[in-house]
Design a protein around this motif. Sequence first.
Motif, PDB file in Angstrom:
ATOM      1  N   MET A   1       0.824  -1.208   0.000  1.00  0.00           N
ATOM      2  CA  MET A   1       0.000   0.000   0.000  1.00  0.00           C
ATOM      3  C   MET A   1       0.864   1.267   0.000  1.00  0.00           C
ATOM      4  N   SER A   2       1.963   1.241   0.773  1.00  0.00           N
ATOM      5  CA  SER A   2       2.837   2.414   0.795  1.00  0.00           C
ATOM      6  C   SER A   2       3.438   2.662  -0.594  1.00  0.00           C
ATOM      7  N   ASP A   3       3.587   1.550  -1.364  1.00  0.00           N
ATOM      8  CA  ASP A   3       4.028   1.659  -2.759  1.00  0.00           C
ATOM      9  C   ASP A   3       3.140   2.609  -3.544  1.00  0.00           C
ATOM     10  N   LEU A   4       1.833   2.339  -3.456  1.00  0.00           N
ATOM     11  CA  LEU A   4       0.870   3.094  -4.252  1.00  0.00           C
ATOM     12  C   LEU A   4       0.814   4.544  -3.799  1.00  0.00           C
ATOM     13  N   PHE A   5       0.822   4.763  -2.507  1.00  0.00           N
ATOM     14  CA  PHE A   5       0.736   6.111  -1.967  1.00  0.00           C
ATOM     15  C   PHE A   5       1.968   6.928  -2.372  1.00  0.00           C
ATOM     16  N   LEU A   6       3.109   6.277  -2.275  1.00  0.00           N
ATOM     17  CA  LEU A   6       4.359   6.939  -2.652  1.00  0.00           C
ATOM     18  C   LEU A   6       4.353   7.307  -4.141  1.00  0.00           C
ATOM     19  N   GLY A   7       3.859   6.394  -4.958  1.00  0.00           N
ATOM     20  CA  GLY A   7       3.758   6.654  -6.399  1.00  0.00           C
ATOM     21  C   GLY A   7       2.862   7.847  -6.673  1.00  0.00           C
ATOM     22  N   LEU A   8       1.742   7.897  -5.970  1.00  0.00           N
ATOM     23  CA  LEU A   8       0.786   8.986  -6.181  1.00  0.00           C
ATOM     24  C   LEU A   8       1.387  10.342  -5.804  1.00  0.00           C
ATOM     25  N   ILE A   9       2.002  10.401  -4.636  1.00  0.00           N
ATOM     26  CA  ILE A   9       2.598  11.659  -4.169  1.00  0.00           C
ATOM     27  C   ILE A   9       3.699  12.128  -5.136  1.00  0.00           C
ATOM     28  N   THR A  10       4.552  11.187  -5.537  1.00  0.00           N
ATOM     29  CA  THR A  10       5.641  11.524  -6.460  1.00  0.00           C
ATOM     30  C   THR A  10       5.071  12.041  -7.780  1.00  0.00           C
ATOM     31  N   GLY A  11       4.011  11.373  -8.253  1.00  0.00           N
ATOM     32  CA  GLY A  11       3.375  11.780  -9.506  1.00  0.00           C
ATOM     33  C   GLY A  11       2.753  13.161  -9.408  1.00  0.00           C
ATOM     34  N   VAL A  12       2.113  13.457  -8.278  1.00  0.00           N
ATOM     35  CA  VAL A  12       1.477  14.776  -8.109  1.00  0.00           C
ATOM     36  C   VAL A  12       2.535  15.884  -8.186  1.00  0.00           C
ATOM     37  N   ILE A  13       3.663  15.680  -7.516  1.00  0.00           N
ATOM     38  CA  ILE A  13       4.729  16.700  -7.549  1.00  0.00           C
ATOM     39  C   ILE A  13       5.304  16.809  -8.971  1.00  0.00           C
ATOM     40  N   PHE A  14       5.498  15.665  -9.613  1.00  0.00           N
ATOM     41  CA  PHE A  14       6.030  15.659 -10.985  1.00  0.00           C
ATOM     42  C   PHE A  14       5.076  16.409 -11.926  1.00  0.00           C
ATOM     43  N   GLY A  15       3.776  16.087 -11.821  1.00  0.00           N
ATOM     44  CA  GLY A  15       2.779  16.742 -12.673  1.00  0.00           C
ATOM     45  C   GLY A  15       2.721  18.242 -12.423  1.00  0.00           C
ATOM     46  N   PHE A  16       2.840  18.630 -11.151  1.00  0.00           N
ATOM     47  CA  PHE A  16       2.834  20.045 -10.780  1.00  0.00           C
ATOM     48  C   PHE A  16       4.013  20.765 -11.448  1.00  0.00           C
ATOM     49  N   LEU A  17       5.202  20.157 -11.363  1.00  0.00           N
ATOM     50  CA  LEU A  17       6.403  20.787 -11.938  1.00  0.00           C
ATOM     51  C   LEU A  17       6.362  20.790 -13.472  1.00  0.00           C
ATOM     52  N   LEU A  18       5.830  19.721 -14.065  1.00  0.00           N
ATOM     53  CA  LEU A  18       5.689  19.696 -15.528  1.00  0.00           C
ATOM     54  C   LEU A  18       4.765  20.826 -15.980  1.00  0.00           C
ATOM     55  N   GLN A  19       3.698  21.025 -15.216  1.00  0.00           N
ATOM     56  CA  GLN A  19       2.748  22.070 -15.595  1.00  0.00           C
ATOM     57  C   GLN A  19       3.356  23.450 -15.395  1.00  0.00           C
ATOM     58  N   LYS A  20       4.069  23.650 -14.275  1.00  0.00           N
ATOM     59  CA  LYS A  20       4.693  24.953 -14.015  1.00  0.00           C
ATOM     60  C   LYS A  20       5.754  25.274 -15.069  1.00  0.00           C
ATOM     61  N   GLY A  21       6.451  24.260 -15.544  1.00  0.00           N
ATOM     62  CA  GLY A  21       7.450  24.468 -16.598  1.00  0.00           C
ATOM     63  C   GLY A  21       6.815  24.621 -17.975  1.00  0.00           C
ATOM     64  N   ARG A  22       5.495  24.422 -18.046  1.00  0.00           N
ATOM     65  CA  ARG A  22       4.715  24.537 -19.289  1.00  0.00           C
ATOM     66  C   ARG A  22       5.172  23.531 -20.360  1.00  0.00           C
ATOM     67  N   VAL A  23       5.654  22.386 -19.899  1.00  0.00           N
ATOM     68  CA  VAL A  23       6.111  21.400 -20.889  1.00  0.00           C
ATOM     69  C   VAL A  23       5.008  20.404 -21.275  1.00  0.00           C
ATOM     70  N   LEU A  24       3.816  20.577 -20.703  1.00  0.00           N
ATOM     71  CA  LEU A  24       2.719  19.665 -21.036  1.00  0.00           C
ATOM     72  C   LEU A  24       2.029  20.051 -22.334  1.00  0.00           C
ATOM     73  N   ARG A  25       2.444  21.166 -22.916  1.00  0.00           N
ATOM     74  CA  ARG A  25       1.745  21.683 -24.096  1.00  0.00           C
ATOM     75  C   ARG A  25       2.185  21.007 -25.389  1.00  0.00           C
ATOM     76  N   PHE A  26       1.222  20.657 -26.216  1.00  0.00           N
ATOM     77  CA  PHE A  26       1.479  20.171 -27.577  1.00  0.00           C
ATOM     78  C   PHE A  26       2.438  21.122 -28.288  1.00  0.00           C
ATOM     79  N   ASP A  27       2.177  22.422 -28.158  1.00  0.00           N
ATOM     80  CA  ASP A  27       2.958  23.415 -28.901  1.00  0.00           C
ATOM     81  C   ASP A  27       4.410  23.496 -28.434  1.00  0.00           C
ATOM     82  N   LYS A  28       4.649  23.157 -27.158  1.00  0.00           N
ATOM     83  CA  LYS A  28       6.029  23.134 -26.654  1.00  0.00           C
ATOM     84  C   LYS A  28       6.752  21.883 -27.165  1.00  0.00           C
ATOM     85  N   GLN A  29       6.042  20.774 -27.188  1.00  0.00           N
ATOM     86  CA  GLN A  29       6.644  19.516 -27.641  1.00  0.00           C
ATOM     87  C   GLN A  29       6.990  19.618 -29.136  1.00  0.00           C
ATOM     88  N   VAL A  30       5.994  20.033 -29.919  1.00  0.00           N
ATOM     89  CA  VAL A  30       6.224  20.159 -31.357  1.00  0.00           C
ATOM     90  C   VAL A  30       7.198  21.314 -31.632  1.00  0.00           C
TER      91      VAL A  30
END
Lengths: 175, 181
Positions: A1-30
């Motif tokens: 269970m701690s596996d799943l919780f740890l994965g979720l927390i890590t993912g939330v921080i990763f997603g937050f930083l990806l969004q703040k860096g604006r790298v989630l955009r199609f236009d940035k990737q292309v």
Amino acid sequence: MSDLFLGLITGVIFGFLLQKGRVLRFDKQVGAMRLKDMTIIKFMMSAILVGMVGLYTLRAIGYIELSHKPMNLGGVIIGGLLFGVGWSIMGYCPGTSVGAIGEGRWHAGFAVLGMIIGAAIYAECYPLMLKTVLAWKDFGKVGLPEAIGVSPWILIPLFWVGTIALFRWFERMKI
Amino acid sequence: MKWKLDDGAWSPYVAGALVGVLAIASVVATTALTDKTKFLGASTTFVRAAGLAEKAVASEHVANNAYFTKEKVKVDWQFLFVIGIFLGAVVSSLTDGSFRLEKVPPTWQARFGASIGKRALGAVAGGAVAMFGARLADGCPSGHGLSGIMQLSVSGLVALAMFFGAGVFVAHFVYRGASHE
């Protein structure tokens, strides 16, 4: 269970930083693939510069073993090229696609659907791939320092210098 | 260097460096708290999602498939990591006002028009090809690119060169003439 919780927390921080860096955009990737906007490369290489020092330090003190993915010649080259072709049209990579939906770009859902279909197709083709592309040549799980016989503590500073030169060039070109 | 850009975005250098810190922290935490050291990655989750979806209609087929057996169809650490990416992006975009419902990406629209059908076709076909390639290569820009190159893996360095090389080549033809947004 701690596996799943740890994965979720890590993912939330990763997603937050990806969004703040604006790298989630199609236009940035292309934009990076069109060599017009290197935001995603700046982001990724900055993460690598920091992470590299940390992971090699953790290994040096004996806390972790590194985990290289196999250098299977056909798999990495053919698979890597196919990924690049699909990536340029889809405009997302697997990690950024789900984040893009999170910031409201709901059309990224089509990309997620396509990738699930691609994974299902691969699962059916896996035995064939094992007999063909993946059977060509496998160099195994190898790191660059061992492959060329140079200490990582020489390669890491070189990697830093090269990457910072690249960053300076991006800024000079305003890309 | 500006740490924060005008639209509330963070400098990609700063946000990226923090991802580097996160990658180290994650390796430390998974080594200490779970059965094995885990490195950031995303694409295996799509295999598991495909397996879970197929299981609902043809569970025997999934059980007999060598690849699903190898990758193990289950909700695991990485699966929750990928769900977390979605949630993190929701929180970040809603709190800084960059959340926007978008039908078609601007660069795509400049080249192919506002048709959702066309965009859907491109995204599904491109996504399928990309994921087939990622599984053949055994990783995506997270697993090979971030985690692989952080470890100076030969496979990560070669994979990223292939990803980017093919991407640049195809994008040159696909988006020729479209303005960059």
